[in-house]
Motif scaffolding. Structure first.
Motif, PDB file in Angstrom:
ATOM      1  N   PRO A  63     -12.669 -31.262 124.847  1.00  0.00           N
ATOM      2  CA  PRO A  63     -11.722 -31.182 123.713  1.00  0.00           C
ATOM      3  C   PRO A  63     -11.940 -29.967 122.829  1.00  0.00           C
ATOM      4  O   PRO A  63     -11.026 -29.554 122.106  1.00  0.00           O
ATOM      5  CB  PRO A  63     -11.995 -32.474 122.939  1.00  0.00           C
ATOM      6  CG  PRO A  63     -13.388 -32.852 123.308  1.00  0.00           C
ATOM      7  CD  PRO A  63     -13.574 -32.413 124.731  1.00  0.00           C
ATOM      8  N   SER A  64     -13.117 -29.358 122.880  1.00  0.00           N
ATOM      9  CA  SER A  64     -13.403 -28.250 121.969  1.00  0.00           C
ATOM     10  C   SER A  64     -12.644 -26.974 122.321  1.00  0.00           C
ATOM     11  O   SER A  64     -12.711 -25.994 121.574  1.00  0.00           O
ATOM     12  CB  SER A  64     -14.911 -27.961 121.946  1.00  0.00           C
ATOM     13  OG  SER A  64     -15.361 -27.523 123.216  1.00  0.00           O
ATOM     14  N   ARG A  65     -11.893 -26.977 123.435  1.00  0.00           N
ATOM     15  CA  ARG A  65     -11.083 -25.795 123.749  1.00  0.00           C
ATOM     16  C   ARG A  65      -9.815 -25.741 122.914  1.00  0.00           C
ATOM     17  O   ARG A  65      -9.041 -24.781 123.010  1.00  0.00           O
ATOM     18  CB  ARG A  65     -10.734 -25.766 125.240  1.00  0.00           C
ATOM     19  CG  ARG A  65      -9.765 -26.852 125.723  1.00  0.00           C
ATOM     20  CD  ARG A  65      -9.718 -26.842 127.251  1.00  0.00           C
ATOM     21  NE  ARG A  65      -8.671 -27.655 127.843  1.00  0.00           N
ATOM     22  CZ  ARG A  65      -8.778 -28.946 128.109  1.00  0.00           C
ATOM     23  NH1 ARG A  65      -9.907 -29.594 127.792  1.00  0.00           N
ATOM     24  NH2 ARG A  65      -7.777 -29.606 128.683  1.00  0.00           N
ATOM     25  N   PHE A  66      -9.592 -26.774 122.089  1.00  0.00           N
ATOM     26  CA  PHE A  66      -8.396 -26.831 121.245  1.00  0.00           C
ATOM     27  C   PHE A  66      -8.785 -26.776 119.766  1.00  0.00           C
ATOM     28  O   PHE A  66      -9.877 -27.193 119.378  1.00  0.00           O
ATOM     29  CB  PHE A  66      -7.613 -28.117 121.506  1.00  0.00           C
ATOM     30  CG  PHE A  66      -7.094 -28.231 122.911  1.00  0.00           C
ATOM     31  CD1 PHE A  66      -6.031 -27.454 123.339  1.00  0.00           C
ATOM     32  CD2 PHE A  66      -7.683 -29.102 123.817  1.00  0.00           C
ATOM     33  CE1 PHE A  66      -5.556 -27.547 124.640  1.00  0.00           C
ATOM     34  CE2 PHE A  66      -7.216 -29.203 125.123  1.00  0.00           C
ATOM     35  CZ  PHE A  66      -6.146 -28.420 125.531  1.00  0.00           C
ATOM     36  N   ASP A  67      -7.861 -26.256 118.963  1.00  0.00           N
ATOM     37  CA  ASP A  67      -8.020 -26.284 117.505  1.00  0.00           C
ATOM     38  C   ASP A  67      -7.570 -27.627 116.938  1.00  0.00           C
ATOM     39  O   ASP A  67      -8.122 -28.100 115.939  1.00  0.00           O
ATOM     40  CB  ASP A  67      -7.192 -25.170 116.861  1.00  0.00           C
ATOM     41  CG  ASP A  67      -7.567 -23.794 117.378  1.00  0.00           C
ATOM     42  OD1 ASP A  67      -8.750 -23.435 117.287  1.00  0.00           O
ATOM     43  OD2 ASP A  67      -6.674 -23.093 117.895  1.00  0.00           O
ATOM     44  N   TYR A  68      -6.564 -28.210 117.562  1.00  0.00           N
ATOM     45  CA  TYR A  68      -6.013 -29.501 117.140  1.00  0.00           C
ATOM     46  C   TYR A  68      -5.665 -30.308 118.383  1.00  0.00           C
ATOM     47  O   TYR A  68      -5.264 -29.738 119.402  1.00  0.00           O
ATOM     48  CB  TYR A  68      -4.731 -29.332 116.317  1.00  0.00           C
ATOM     49  CG  TYR A  68      -4.856 -28.475 115.087  1.00  0.00           C
ATOM     50  CD1 TYR A  68      -5.089 -29.032 113.835  1.00  0.00           C
ATOM     51  CD2 TYR A  68      -4.714 -27.090 115.181  1.00  0.00           C
ATOM     52  CE1 TYR A  68      -5.184 -28.233 112.700  1.00  0.00           C
ATOM     53  CE2 TYR A  68      -4.810 -26.286 114.059  1.00  0.00           C
ATOM     54  CZ  TYR A  68      -5.053 -26.861 112.822  1.00  0.00           C
ATOM     55  OH  TYR A  68      -5.150 -26.066 111.714  1.00  0.00           O
ATOM     56  N   ILE A  69      -5.779 -31.627 118.258  1.00  0.00           N
ATOM     57  CA  ILE A  69      -5.302 -32.525 119.308  1.00  0.00           C
ATOM     58  C   ILE A  69      -4.423 -33.575 118.639  1.00  0.00           C
ATOM     59  O   ILE A  69      -4.863 -34.267 117.706  1.00  0.00           O
ATOM     60  CB  ILE A  69      -6.460 -33.190 120.064  1.00  0.00           C
ATOM     61  CG1 ILE A  69      -7.298 -32.121 120.779  1.00  0.00           C
ATOM     62  CG2 ILE A  69      -5.930 -34.212 121.072  1.00  0.00           C
ATOM     63  CD1 ILE A  69      -8.581 -32.649 121.389  1.00  0.00           C
ATOM     64  N   PHE A  70      -3.181 -33.667 119.109  1.00  0.00           N
ATOM     65  CA  PHE A  70      -2.217 -34.593 118.516  1.00  0.00           C
ATOM     66  C   PHE A  70      -1.898 -35.731 119.481  1.00  0.00           C
ATOM     67  O   PHE A  70      -1.731 -35.516 120.685  1.00  0.00           O
ATOM     68  CB  PHE A  70      -0.920 -33.856 118.161  1.00  0.00           C
ATOM     69  CG  PHE A  70      -0.996 -33.128 116.850  1.00  0.00           C
ATOM     70  CD1 PHE A  70      -0.571 -33.732 115.679  1.00  0.00           C
ATOM     71  CD2 PHE A  70      -1.516 -31.846 116.789  1.00  0.00           C
ATOM     72  CE1 PHE A  70      -0.654 -33.060 114.472  1.00  0.00           C
ATOM     73  CE2 PHE A  70      -1.602 -31.170 115.590  1.00  0.00           C
ATOM     74  CZ  PHE A  70      -1.169 -31.781 114.417  1.00  0.00           C
ATOM     75  N   THR A  71      -1.798 -36.931 118.911  1.00  0.00           N
ATOM     76  CA  THR A  71      -1.354 -38.107 119.650  1.00  0.00           C
ATOM     77  C   THR A  71       0.076 -38.411 119.247  1.00  0.00           C
ATOM     78  O   THR A  71       0.384 -38.517 118.053  1.00  0.00           O
ATOM     79  CB  THR A  71      -2.240 -39.321 119.330  1.00  0.00           C
ATOM     80  OG1 THR A  71      -3.580 -39.043 119.743  1.00  0.00           O
ATOM     81  CG2 THR A  71      -1.740 -40.568 120.055  1.00  0.00           C
ATOM     82  N   VAL A  72       0.961 -38.520 120.225  1.00  0.00           N
ATOM     83  CA  VAL A  72       2.369 -38.803 119.950  1.00  0.00           C
ATOM     84  C   VAL A  72       2.644 -40.273 120.221  1.00  0.00           C
ATOM     85  O   VAL A  72       2.434 -40.767 121.341  1.00  0.00           O
ATOM     86  CB  VAL A  72       3.302 -37.936 120.818  1.00  0.00           C
ATOM     87  CG1 VAL A  72       4.756 -38.137 120.375  1.00  0.00           C
ATOM     88  CG2 VAL A  72       2.918 -36.473 120.735  1.00  0.00           C
TER      89      VAL A  72
END
Length: 338
Positions: A81-90
């Protein structure tokens, strides 16, 4: 011979977002959020993920069906997950919008790695179920306010704003508010010009701040004052057990007299009269669309009893609720059963 000039490597995206789709997610929230990113990522309308990047993530790479039936193919497996700045759940349909064990573990790893997490539409329900919203403010649509309270008794959702940013948690109420939350991120990482460009192409006038009152309430009162609109939202969200005007003012951080002045200036009526109008509007809707008894409707709209509702209804409409129901029913019109 001179050595060939080194090939320049493209700069990495300045904004990287991972997206988890829950079963029966809301397509519009997902699409508007991503489209703002897409339009900001490239010059013109090329749609190349240059300045920002988005990936739909999955544990098994199976297509995910939205609430309208359209399926979306994932781009990548969950991974680090650290390859992203944000993770969103829809989110979407509340009951079916649950995270899988693999998705839950992925989000917990992201939280440990201090990746910012967000929920679009009812995505915060899914996040709250696994404890990732504990201690955070979160935004929930006025339409799902009571659903959230029923499931998470100790949490108090924000339903009078279009989106909420609380440290490393972000959430929005759904619909076009997903575009404004996405524009907020674009503004933060790419600049205001990029955010305005995206919204303009999507025919959205301008970026809205998160504390803008949620639109779309079925109210007959057309308020323009943000304070008045937030007060009306509080009234709408507490129909069955109406809050006192003093309590609403306190919750909004103002004195009762100030709230009354704003109501008189914007609507020409005091807050107490607005509360009665909202509850009567709901009563009329229930009379016209269901077979609920007047006693049941009185309970659901915050009147003391059926006699109280009948008296107030007659003062306003000139007839009793039962007679109003008979006159308003279109011949052959079906009603929703109890």
């Amino acid at each position: 011979m001179p050595e060939p000039a080194p090939v320049s490597q493209p700069a990495p995206p300045r904004l990287r977002i991972g997206i988890l789709l829950t079963p029966r997610f809301t397509l519009s929230a997902f699409a508007t959020f991503v489209d703002v990113l897409r339009l900001a990522a490239d010059d013109g309308d090329g749609s190349r993920p240059i300045r920002c990047q988005w990936k739909v993530l999955s544990a098994d790479m199976a297509p995910v069906q939205s609430s309208c039936g359209i399926r979306v193919e994932p781009d990548e497996r969950l991974g680090d997950p650290s390859r992203f700045d944000y993770i969103f759940t829809v989110g979407g349909l509340i009951e079916s919008g649950r995270l899988s064990p693999e998705q839950s573990a992925f989000l917990r790893r992201a939280a440990t790695a201090r990746v910012a997490l967000g929920g679009l539409c009812t995505g915060v329900f899914a996040m709250a179920r696994i404890g990732l919203m504990d201690g955070y403010r979160c935004c929930v649509s006025w339409f799902h306010h009571q659903d959230f309270l029923a499931e998470f008794e100790r949490m108090r959702p924000v339903s009078d704003q279009i989106f909420v940013v609380d440290r490393d948690r972000l959430s929005c109420s759904g619909g076009v508010s997903a575009a404004h939350l996405s524009a907020f991120l674009v503004d933060r990482h790419l600049g205001r010009a990029a955010a305005r460009k995206s919204l303009s192409i999507l025919m959205i006038d301008e970026p809205m701040e998160g504390d803008r009152p949620q639109p779309g309430l079925p109210l007959e009162l057309n308020a323009h004052d943000p304070l008045v609109r937030r007060a009306l939202l509080a009234m709408q969200q507490n129909l069955q057990a109406p809050l006192s005007i003093a309590r609403i003012a306190r919750d909004l951080g103002v004195g009762r007299r100030k709230l009354e002045r704003h109501f008189n200036a914007d609507l020409g009526i005091p807050p107490a009269d607005a509360s009665i109008r909202i509850r009567l509007a709901q009563a009329r809707m229930l009379l016209s669309r269901s077979d609920r008894t007047v006693t049941r409707i009185a309970e659901e709209t915050g009147f003391c009893d059926a006699s109280h509702l009948i008296r107030v209804f007659r003062e306003t409409e000139g007839i009793t609720p039962d007679l109003w129901r008979q006159q308003s029913q279109t011949p052959g019109e079906a009603r929703t059963p109890e």
